[in-house]
Enzyme design. Structure first.
Site, short mmCIF file in Angstrom:
data_model
loop_
_atom_site.label_atom_id
_atom_site.label_comp_id
_atom_site.label_asym_id
_atom_site.label_seq_id
_atom_site.Cartn_x
_atom_site.Cartn_y
_atom_site.Cartn_z
N GLU A 1 0.78 -1.23 0.00
CA GLU A 1 0.00 0.00 0.00
C GLU A 1 0.82 1.28 0.00
O GLU A 1 0.36 2.31 -0.50
CB GLU A 1 -0.94 0.01 1.21
N SER B 1 -38.20 -30.57 -12.86
CA SER B 1 -39.52 -30.37 -13.48
C SER B 1 -40.16 -29.03 -13.14
O SER B 1 -41.14 -28.65 -13.78
CB SER B 1 -40.47 -31.48 -13.05
#
Length: 813
Positions: free
Chosen positions: A87, A360
């Site tokens: 960072e 289904s």
């Protein structure tokens, strides 16, 4: 002289520039110092965001709750180094602002013609996260710089780094490095973190959700590899340590949570971030008001049901049987309630949004809905139910039984497979795909095949997608845009976002009403979904997917079980199964379990609401049930030896117009399907094709050209063709014999012999519909059972278990 003037001019410009810089620096410094002093409370305070339900009552609070503070001496050196290497490489040397990084960022912004690069130091990130928004503007950047300089003048480097490690967001609701280690790796002590886990954490602040090892482990490891390379380049680790770390594995947190409304809270937060453009972190600390479509009563009913193990399939030795459920309001598209699974962990895996094979339950979406939309089909239209193949695709009814023909109503009510596939083939796969897409189901290019009729999809569908799709049937064919956020207000009451309703017609009112008529039958007596009936008008469809595991033979086993249904007010989808299906973890019950969960939740959720019926839209006729013609009862026949022909006669039916008579013949030993010899409006047929010495069986049916229905078979006549030199063989009129032709209640459908070689009799013309041909006598008479529903394989559940015909979509189709 000119040179002197030039030098003096340059000096003057530099002096002026220096004075301006000093003055600007002083202004920035004082501004930052002032802001810091005025907002010191923000170092340890954040304002909660309140979530409201549809009635304006507080539903949840979002705040920085998942945080555990640590001191720097509790943080491993390698973790500090990994953060700095990734960072802010010059953290120890700059005064809060790295002008080199800012210059690089400005160049990138100019090249991109946008504000794309941050260039922020760790100190600046502390300033931004504690005091400012995430907006990338030059004014905000200048303020960030001023506060960073003030922080550096008021706190030491260790204090600033400690603030950063306790403040930064690490995804999945974890704020601060300690909460992150516990959330992602299940480690309370930071000293227990491996080098790879340290690298993962150090790589997350850039994009916490993208690089989350919980959500995206592959991306997290890719980012960790970058962090390890940076650490190696800056001398924090050796090449050997880097390689060892890359070859290690990440820890996993122990399951936790109680499956409460966390999934809905998480979904609200994610959607609020999406519609406002603000980060989840900003929303958690910004003091916003988020107004939603959530029905707190329905959400509570769902959470209570999911906490009841009796409503779920049997757990496995290492996994609990999981589930997910979503309720939507069809008229508005508002999401009413959501549960992402049992023992749901905050910011965890939300199964309500995960794709599974729908079985289904997908039939109305891919087949019956689009067929009705053509206008050529209605609930009592006749569909073929014969064993057949479609190219290389050979679906089957799970029971192995075929009725020859049946109505669409019967095929849906009992969830029979073959008629469904046949119908999709008739209307075309593309029509089914378009209909599903219009309902919001994301179909893959590989789904262009008949397997979608039985829910065999490349990626599957989520409970949210299924509930939304069925909602269009409930809403007379109109699909309302699904949403959960209605409005977001900031701390000053200013509107940040407001939902704008939108809807589109995806099917006709006729199609929606006829589909509802079909699906209502599923929840009524004799249907596969009767357990979903909870005392209100309800329509829906069950669904299961076959287990398909090598070495596991369990006829009652399934991968997934579903029930998707709706009332006029609410539509809902329930899925149940295991996160990882294997030989020890699969569902050992049918979709009746999912239907029962639907009923349990919906009954409580809708308590006190008006009971409404499904209303037939104006101009839409009720579907009409048609009957097959009456059976012929006086077939007679004999063999004319002189003319060497068999003569068959019968009486015409009273409704002779539009009737076609079909004569069928079988040859002894009668173990092959009957063949149709003749079809016409004549009531006399002469058969000259008989072979000498053979015995034949004849019967006749009446077929209506208008309704496309065929009668039950007539009485049977046997005719013997004499051998050479023998006399005439005159057949007697014979009654319908149970071991020859199927009759009421499927008589004779299974033949008389255990080995399947006895006369199976008939042609699949059992009296359920009395139609169809060519299936009887198959392995001892598989036809003739149209008069009875296919029986489920689970003796503990009646027809509504859906086990009889619904385990239909093999995995991977």
């Amino acid at each position: 002289m000119n040179f002197r003037r030039w030098v003096i001019g340059i000096f003057s410009v530099l002096t002026l520039g220096l004075l301006i810089f000093i003055a600007g620096y002083f202004v920035i410094y004082m501004n930052g110092h002032t802001l810091l002093q005025k907002n010191m409370e923000k170092l340890d305070m954040a304002e909660a965001t309140v979530v409201y339900d549809r009635n304006g009552n507080e539903f949840a609070r979002l705040f920085m709750q998942n945080r555990e503070l640590v001191t720097l001496d509790q943080v491993p050196d390698k973790l500090e180094q990994a953060i700095i290497a990734t960072e802010d490489q010059r953290f120890e040397s700059h005064a809060g602002v790295d002008f080199w990084s800012i210059g690089r960022a400005i160049v990138k912004d100019i090249v991109a013609r946008d504000l794309v690069e941050g260039g922020s130091t760790i100190t600046q990130q502390v300033a931004k996260n504690m005091f400012l928004s995430a907006d990338k503007t030059f004014f905000r950047k200048a303020t960030e710089v001023s506060i960073a300089l003030a922080l550096e003048n008021n706190f030491g480097k260790d204090e600033i780094l400690e603030m950063y490690l306790n403040r930064i967001y690490f995804g999945n609701g974890a704020y601060g490095v300690k909460a992150a280690a516990e959330r992602h790796f299940g480690k309370d002590d930071l000293e227990d973190l491996s080098l790879l886990e340290i690298a993962v954490l150090a790589g997350m602040p850039k994009a916490p959700n993208t690089y989350s090892p919980t959500n995206n482990p592959d991306k997290a490891l890719e980012r960790a590899a970058v962090v390890l390379s940076l650490m190696k380049d800056q001398g924090y680790i050796t090449e050997e340590e880097r390689r060892e770390a890359l070859n290690s594995t990440l820890g996993k947190p122990a399951p936790r949570g109680d499956g409460s409304a966390s999934a809905m809270k998480d979904y609200v937060l994610e959607q609020a971030a999406l519609v406002t453009g603000k980060s989840e972190e900003e929303l958690r600390i910004g003091g916003y008001e988020i107004h939603t479509t959530v029905d707190a009563k329905a959400q509570q009913a769902m959470d209570e049901a999911f906490a009841n193990p009796d409503l779920f399939p049997e757990d496995g030795p290492k996994q609990v049987a999981q589930g997910a459920m979503v309720i939507v309001e069809p008229k508005t598209g508002g999401i009413v309630a959501m549960n992402g699974g049992r023992n749901y962990v905050e910011k965890g895996f939300n199964r309500a949004l995960a794709d599974r094979q729908p079985g289904s339950s997908f039939k109305p979406i891919a087949v019956y809905g689009p067929a009705l939309e053509t206008g050529n089909w209605q609930p009592y239209s006749i569909l073929k139910d014969e064993k057949m193949s479609f190219g290389n695709y050979s679906p089957s009814n799970l029971s192995g039984k075929y009725a020859g023909e049946m109505t669409m109503m019967e095929a849906v009510r009992r969830s029979i497979n073959l008629p469904t596939v046949w119908l999709l083939n008739e209307i075309g796969v593309d029509r089914g795909l378009r209909f599903a897409k219009d309902l919001g189901i994301d179909m893959d290019a590989k789904d262009r095949n008949l397997a979608i009729a039985l829910g065999g999809l490349t990626h599957g569908a989520s409970p949210l997608e299924m509930a939304r799709a069925y909602g269009a049937f409930a809403n007379n064919g109109v699909l309302a845009e699904t949403h959960v956020i209605t409005e977001v207000l900031d701390t000053d009451g200013h509107r940040v976002y407001a939902f704008e309703p939108s809807e589109k017609r995806v099917m006709s009112e006729r199609t929606a009403y006829y589909a509802t008529t079909l699906l209502e039958a599923v929840t009524q007596k004799g249907g596969t979904g009767t357990k979903a009936n909870f005392g209100r008008p309800v329509a829906g469809k069950t669904g299961t997917t076959q287990l398909g595991l090598k070495g596991v033979k369990d006829s009652a086993g399934n991968r997934d079980i579903w029930f998707v249904g709706y009332t006029p007010q609410y539509a809902a989808a329930v899925w149940m199964g295991f996160d990882e299906t294997n030989a020890e973890h699969y569902v050992k019950s049918g979709s009746g379990t999912a239907a029962a969960m639907f009923a349990a939740v919906m009954k409580k959720a809708m308590e006190g609401m008006e009971v409404q019926d499904f209303k037939r839209p104006s101009g839409v006729e009720e579907p009409k049930e048609v009957e097959a013609p009456a059976a012929i009862a006086d077939l007679s026949g004999f063999y004319d030896a002189e003319k060497r022909e068999a003569v068959l006669t019968w009486s015409a039916l009273p409704e002779a117009e539009g009737i076609e008579y079909r004569l069928y013949r079988k040859v002894e030993p009668f173990d092959a399907p009957a063949e149709m010899l003749h079809a016409s409006d004549s009531t006399t047929v002469i058969d000259i094709s008989g072979a000498a010495g053979k015995k034949y069986m004849y019967y006749v049916t009446a077929y209506s050209k208008e309704t496309e229905l065929e009668s039950a078979p007539s009485n049977v006549v046997e005719v013997v063709v004499p051998g050479e030199g023998e006399g005439a063989g005159i057949g007697d009129d014979l009654p319908v014999l149970p071991d020859i032709l199927p009759g009421e209640d499927g008589a004779g459908g299974d033949g008389a012999g255990d080995d399947g070689q006895e006369t199976g009799g008939g042609n699949g013309n059992g009296n359920g519909n009395g139609n169809g041909n060519g299936n009887g006598g198959n392995a001892g008479g598989s036809g003739g059972d149209a008069g009875q529903p296919d029986q489920p394989t689970d003796d503990d559940e009646p027809v509504d278990s859906d086990d009889g015909e619904d385990a239909d979509a093999p995995e991977g189709l």
